[in-house]
Each structure stands twice: as structure tokens, then as C-alpha cells.
Scaffold this motif. Sequence first.
Motif, short mmCIF file in Angstrom:
data_model
loop_
_atom_site.label_atom_id
_atom_site.label_comp_id
_atom_site.label_asym_id
_atom_site.label_seq_id
_atom_site.Cartn_x
_atom_site.Cartn_y
_atom_site.Cartn_z
N LEU A 151 0.87 -1.17 0.00
CA LEU A 151 0.00 0.00 0.00
C LEU A 151 0.91 1.22 0.00
CD1 LEU A 151 -2.83 1.25 0.27
CD2 LEU A 151 -2.52 1.14 2.75
N LYS A 152 0.89 1.97 -1.10
CA LYS A 152 1.76 3.15 -1.24
C LYS A 152 1.12 4.30 -0.46
CE LYS A 152 3.79 6.12 -4.72
NZ LYS A 152 3.90 6.37 -6.16
N ILE A 153 1.90 4.87 0.46
CA ILE A 153 1.36 5.97 1.26
C ILE A 153 1.98 7.32 0.89
CG2 ILE A 153 0.58 4.59 3.19
CD1 ILE A 153 3.14 5.24 4.65
N ALA A 154 3.16 7.32 0.29
CA ALA A 154 3.79 8.59 -0.09
C ALA A 154 5.02 8.31 -0.95
CB ALA A 154 4.20 9.37 1.15
N THR A 204 5.96 2.56 1.46
CA THR A 204 4.87 1.60 1.36
C THR A 204 4.66 0.83 2.64
OG1 THR A 204 6.35 -0.12 0.52
CG2 THR A 204 5.26 1.27 -1.12
#
Length: 140
Positions: A60-63, A76
Motif C-alpha cells: 500500500l503506497k502511502i507517499a 509503502t
Amino acid sequence: MKNLIKEFKQFVSRGNVIELAVGLIMATYFGAIVKSFVDDIIMPPIGYIIAGVDFAELKLKIADRTLADGTIQAITINYGSFINTVLTFLIVSAAIFLVVQSYNRFMKKEEAKPEPKPAAPSKEEVLLTEIRDLLKEKSN
């Protein structure tokens, strides 16, 4: 200091410490085998079933972050690796449970075995005992 070294040698040379070390080494490699089993055998078919996804690659890419050299690095959450680790833990736990359960059954069987009763003395032994007792009476 010399006494401390002697005590340490005695401690290490005990059977339990050596057995513990062997068990730890075996458990480490057993864990590696199970991890490979999960990562290389179980997860690829499951990933194929869910549209060819490799669980180890689920993120899950967060930034994004720009590094000093100008490259962009994604930050991630690697939940696919976490799923692999949880499955590995469950398989190792199940295997250890089965080993402990088997060991406990074996120990119960050992405890349940009645000790054999001593055999009754033979006729000759009874006769010799009577003769011995009679001789004791005569000498007194």
C-alpha cells in the motif's frame, strides 16, 4: 576466575544444554524450511488464483520521497510480506502443536504401563527359605 571457568565447563557439558542447543539449531532450520514452503509453494498458487498477484509484492503506497541523489522512493506498507509471515507462523505453530501432542501421548503411555509384579518364588526358593529359617531357630 579459574573456578568460574570450571563451573562454566560443567554447565556447558551437561546433556540438557547440548540438547537445547541442538533443538534450537533444528528449530531455526525448520523455520527456514516452512518459510520457503509458504513463500515458494503455498503463496504462488494462491496469488495465481487471485489474478496472478505475488503476495510478497502486495503493498500500500502511502507517499513518495525524494532522496538526496534526486531519485524518488515510494514509502509503502508491505502487507503481502506480513501475510506470508503470518501463514509461516501458523504452519510452524501447527507443526509444533502436533509434535508436543505426540510427545504427551507417548509420555502418558509410559506412565500408564504398570510395573511388573515380582515373580512368585519357585518351589525350590520356598523350600530353601524354610530350611534357612529352621537353621536359624536351631542356632538360637
